[in-house]
Write a protein that holds these residues in place. Structure first.
Motif, PDB file in Angstrom:
ATOM      1  N   HIS A  67     -10.920  -3.658  -6.971  1.00  0.00           N
ATOM      2  CA  HIS A  67     -10.528  -3.202  -8.304  1.00  0.00           C
ATOM      3  C   HIS A  67     -10.082  -1.748  -8.304  1.00  0.00           C
ATOM      4  N   TYR A  68     -10.558  -0.961  -7.360  1.00  0.00           N
ATOM      5  CA  TYR A  68     -10.171   0.448  -7.311  1.00  0.00           C
ATOM      6  C   TYR A  68      -8.783   0.621  -6.708  1.00  0.00           C
ATOM      7  N   LEU A  69      -8.518  -0.029  -5.583  1.00  0.00           N
ATOM      8  CA  LEU A  69      -7.229   0.143  -4.915  1.00  0.00           C
ATOM      9  C   LEU A  69      -6.133  -0.687  -5.563  1.00  0.00           C
ATOM     10  N   HIS A  79     -15.055  -0.139  -8.663  1.00  0.00           N
ATOM     11  CA  HIS A  79     -14.838   0.193 -10.072  1.00  0.00           C
ATOM     12  C   HIS A  79     -13.352   0.466 -10.318  1.00  0.00           C
ATOM     13  N   ARG A  80     -12.927   0.150 -11.498  1.00  0.00           N
ATOM     14  CA  ARG A  80     -11.547   0.478 -11.867  1.00  0.00           C
ATOM     15  C   ARG A  80     -11.425   1.982 -12.093  1.00  0.00           C
ATOM     16  N   ARG A  81     -10.239   2.502 -11.871  1.00  0.00           N
ATOM     17  CA  ARG A  81     -10.042   3.947 -11.921  1.00  0.00           C
ATOM     18  C   ARG A  81     -10.122   4.532 -13.320  1.00  0.00           C
ATOM     19  N   THR A  82     -10.258   3.704 -14.317  1.00  0.00           N
ATOM     20  CA  THR A  82     -10.442   4.217 -15.674  1.00  0.00           C
ATOM     21  C   THR A  82     -11.845   4.789 -15.876  1.00  0.00           C
ATOM     22  N   TYR A  83     -12.786   4.456 -14.971  1.00  0.00           N
ATOM     23  CA  TYR A  83     -14.150   4.960 -15.088  1.00  0.00           C
ATOM     24  C   TYR A  83     -14.290   6.272 -14.318  1.00  0.00           C
ATOM     25  N   VAL A  84     -15.147   7.145 -14.838  1.00  0.00           N
ATOM     26  CA  VAL A  84     -15.401   8.423 -14.181  1.00  0.00           C
ATOM     27  C   VAL A  84     -16.218   8.168 -12.909  1.00  0.00           C
ATOM     28  N   GLY A  85     -15.801   8.775 -11.801  1.00  0.00           N
ATOM     29  CA  GLY A  85     -16.501   8.594 -10.538  1.00  0.00           C
ATOM     30  C   GLY A  85     -16.266   7.253  -9.882  1.00  0.00           C
ATOM     31  N   ALA A  86     -15.162   6.585 -10.201  1.00  0.00           N
ATOM     32  CA  ALA A  86     -14.883   5.274  -9.622  1.00  0.00           C
ATOM     33  C   ALA A  86     -14.586   5.396  -8.132  1.00  0.00           C
ATOM     34  N   LEU A  87     -15.040   4.374  -7.368  1.00  0.00           N
ATOM     35  CA  LEU A  87     -14.817   4.301  -5.934  1.00  0.00           C
ATOM     36  C   LEU A  87     -14.688   2.841  -5.537  1.00  0.00           C
ATOM     37  N   PRO A  88     -14.140   2.550  -4.363  1.00  0.00           N
ATOM     38  CA  PRO A  88     -14.082   1.164  -3.904  1.00  0.00           C
ATOM     39  C   PRO A  88     -15.475   0.580  -3.696  1.00  0.00           C
ATOM     40  N   THR A 121      -8.120  11.448  -4.548  1.00  0.00           N
ATOM     41  CA  THR A 121      -9.116  10.542  -3.974  1.00  0.00           C
ATOM     42  C   THR A 121      -8.505   9.179  -3.682  1.00  0.00           C
ATOM     43  N   TYR A 122      -7.668   8.699  -4.582  1.00  0.00           N
ATOM     44  CA  TYR A 122      -7.016   7.405  -4.364  1.00  0.00           C
ATOM     45  C   TYR A 122      -6.114   7.448  -3.130  1.00  0.00           C
ATOM     46  N   LEU A 123      -5.314   8.493  -2.994  1.00  0.00           N
ATOM     47  CA  LEU A 123      -4.425   8.613  -1.842  1.00  0.00           C
ATOM     48  C   LEU A 123      -5.227   8.760  -0.553  1.00  0.00           C
ATOM     49  N   ASP A 124      -6.338   9.469  -0.610  1.00  0.00           N
ATOM     50  CA  ASP A 124      -7.174   9.617   0.577  1.00  0.00           C
ATOM     51  C   ASP A 124      -7.749   8.278   1.012  1.00  0.00           C
ATOM     52  N   TRP A 125      -8.136   7.434   0.054  1.00  0.00           N
ATOM     53  CA  TRP A 125      -8.652   6.114   0.410  1.00  0.00           C
ATOM     54  C   TRP A 125      -7.552   5.227   0.985  1.00  0.00           C
ATOM     55  N   LEU A 126      -6.365   5.303   0.424  1.00  0.00           N
ATOM     56  CA  LEU A 126      -5.266   4.502   0.971  1.00  0.00           C
ATOM     57  C   LEU A 126      -4.987   4.856   2.432  1.00  0.00           C
ATOM     58  N   LEU A 127      -4.998   6.142   2.723  1.00  0.00           N
ATOM     59  CA  LEU A 127      -4.704   6.577   4.084  1.00  0.00           C
ATOM     60  C   LEU A 127      -5.907   6.421   5.017  1.00  0.00           C
ATOM     61  N   GLY A 128      -7.104   6.325   4.473  1.00  0.00           N
ATOM     62  CA  GLY A 128      -8.297   6.232   5.311  1.00  0.00           C
ATOM     63  C   GLY A 128      -8.648   4.832   5.746  1.00  0.00           C
ATOM     64  N   LEU A 129      -8.133   3.814   5.079  1.00  0.00           N
ATOM     65  CA  LEU A 129      -8.453   2.442   5.457  1.00  0.00           C
ATOM     66  C   LEU A 129      -7.712   2.029   6.728  1.00  0.00           C
ATOM     67  N   ALA A 167       0.827  -1.205   0.000  1.00  0.00           N
ATOM     68  CA  ALA A 167       0.000   0.000   0.000  1.00  0.00           C
ATOM     69  C   ALA A 167       0.863   1.257   0.000  1.00  0.00           C
ATOM     70  N   ARG A 168       1.970   1.248   0.750  1.00  0.00           N
ATOM     71  CA  ARG A 168       2.841   2.428   0.767  1.00  0.00           C
ATOM     72  C   ARG A 168       3.486   2.647  -0.603  1.00  0.00           C
ATOM     73  N   GLU A 169       3.916   1.574  -1.248  1.00  0.00           N
ATOM     74  CA  GLU A 169       4.527   1.712  -2.571  1.00  0.00           C
ATOM     75  C   GLU A 169       3.518   2.248  -3.588  1.00  0.00           C
ATOM     76  N   ALA A 170       2.280   1.749  -3.532  1.00  0.00           N
ATOM     77  CA  ALA A 170       1.266   2.253  -4.456  1.00  0.00           C
ATOM     78  C   ALA A 170       0.972   3.727  -4.196  1.00  0.00           C
ATOM     79  N   GLY A 171       0.943   4.124  -2.939  1.00  0.00           N
ATOM     80  CA  GLY A 171       0.719   5.522  -2.622  1.00  0.00           C
ATOM     81  C   GLY A 171       1.857   6.417  -3.076  1.00  0.00           C
ATOM     82  N   LEU A 172       3.097   5.971  -2.906  1.00  0.00           N
ATOM     83  CA  LEU A 172       4.237   6.777  -3.349  1.00  0.00           C
ATOM     84  C   LEU A 172       4.263   6.920  -4.864  1.00  0.00           C
ATOM     85  N   ARG A 173       3.871   5.870  -5.574  1.00  0.00           N
ATOM     86  CA  ARG A 173       3.813   5.978  -7.040  1.00  0.00           C
ATOM     87  C   ARG A 173       2.752   6.990  -7.455  1.00  0.00           C
ATOM     88  N   GLU A 174       1.613   6.977  -6.760  1.00  0.00           N
ATOM     89  CA  GLU A 174       0.562   7.928  -7.120  1.00  0.00           C
ATOM     90  C   GLU A 174       0.972   9.356  -6.772  1.00  0.00           C
TER      91      GLU A 174
END
Length: 372
Positions: free
Chosen positions: A237-239, A176-185, A67-75, A41-48
């Motif tokens: 699929h989102y994270l 939803h995968r992040r390729t979609y508009v409004g995607a969320l876990p 939004t992706y980084l906020d979800w990583l840190l919020g879980l 999770a830390r590596e994915a966050g640093l890449r983002e």
């Protein structure tokens, strides 16, 4: 050299406007390093965060990255609730919340006993949890959801409810995968985030109301969630980062088992919740429903009293039902009429007997003759 000068001018202008992407990326990196995250999770966050440096601040891509980084840190990756280890206290909580249902309570206590023994003796560390998820099966109004709430209170864990009625898209489960508009876990990780710990009691409510549609089978998507062998590597699929669900206690509720597919039913340990008898309904109304309705309608203590004979007659007037929802609605109607009397006269006391019940019962409700 000219391009370098232009980039420096753009960077200085963004800093004056408060849109310095380098400073924002550094803040996200600091938060990622300070948070208690697993290495993937830390590596994915640093890449983002590195990608965020090269994005236009007000672009849609930058908003998706934040939004992706906020979800990583919020879980709650490593935050766990402290459990209670007293099985006697768990039995007391179940008895306080529910009248009867002795066989159901015994099965729940057996499930909790195995869980507490594994935790106390550190037995099976690294192995999947034993058995399958509990499934409380019974007609509406028999207390399935409140039983799950009592289990969470007995263990000292927060309860996270996932309403599955009408869900037909597997992306509601896996995200939803992040390729979609409004995607969320998906709803699973969203419920874990709301709980704030990685070991909540996760209630899969109305499991039999799941359906299959043109976007995949939602029931098939739950097979991975409920499989003990795969829970430790659940990937949304989102994270796209594995999250450990093996510490989550799953409890499902269904009205009819016919609505479940055979593979999904194989993942569940079905516990039948029977319908209530007349004496049980009267005890539930006396000790649970009537005190709750008087509190909800702000009636002072002693403002409304109902005799046992009146309760029995009210149960007959409501008609046959496996649960107590219609009975609770009838008691709410009595409380509303008593509230009018109390508002007109604060010292008023409403005492309902079997003979006077006909004067307090709702005009639209059926009124069979009062039995002698």
């Amino acid at each position: 050299q000219r391009r370098y000068q232009l980039r420096e001018q753009i960077r200085l202008l963004r800093r004056e406007l408060g849109e310095d992407q380098d400073a924002e990326a550094d803040q996200w990196r600091a938060r990622l390093e300070a948070a208690d995250l697993p290495p993937p999770a830390r590596e994915a966050g640093l890449r983002e965060a590195a990608r965020l440096e090269h994005m236009v601040p007000l672009s849609a891509e930058a908003g998706i990255a934040r939004t992706y980084l906020d979800w990583l840190l919020g879980l709650p990756w490593e935050a766990s609730a402290v459990e209670r280890g007293d099985l006697g206290a768990a039995r007391a909580v179940l008895d306080a919340h529910h009248h009867g249902l002795d066989e159901v309570k015994e099965r729940i206590l057996e499930h909790l006993a195995v869980h507490l023994l594994r935790r106390a003796n550190r037995t099976g560390a690294g192995l999947p949890p034993p058995g399958t998820a509990l499934c409380l099966a019974g007609p509406p109004g028999t207390g399935k959801t409140s039983l799950a709430r009592a289990m969470a209170e007995a263990l000292g864990r927060p309860l996270a409810r996932v309403a599955l009625g009408g869900v037909r898209d597997e992306a509601e489960i896996f995200g939803h995968r992040r390729t979609y508009v409004g995607a969320l876990p998906g709803r699973i990780l969203s419920a874990v985030r709301r709980a704030g710990v990685n070991n909540p009691v996760l209630l899969l409510d109305e499991l039999d109301k799941l359906g299959g549609g043109g976007r995949g089978d939602a029931q098939a998507a739950l097979l991975e969630v409920l499989d003990p062998e795969q829970q430790s590597q659940f990937s949304d699929h989102y994270l796209e980062v594995p999250f450990d669900l093996s510490r989550v206690l799953f409890v499902a509720t269904v009205n009819e088992l016919e609505g479940l597919s055979a593979p999904l039913r194989d993942r569940l340990e079905v516990v039948a919740v029977p319908a209530y008898a007349l004496d049980e309904k009267r005890a539930i109304a006396r000790h649970h429903l009537l005190p709750r309705q008087t509190a909800l309608h702000a009636l002072p203590p002693g403002a409304l009293t109902v005799t046992d004979a009146a309760l029995a007659q009210l149960i007959r007037e409501v008609g046959p039902e496996p649960g107590v929802r219609a009975l609770e609605r009838a008691l709410a109607g009595l409380c509303r009429r008593a509230a009018r009397q109390v508002l007109a006269d604060p010292d008023a006391r409403v005492h309902i007997t079997r003979a006077s019940l006909v004067h307090w019962w709702s005009p639209g409700a059926p009124r069979p003759p009062v039995e002698p």
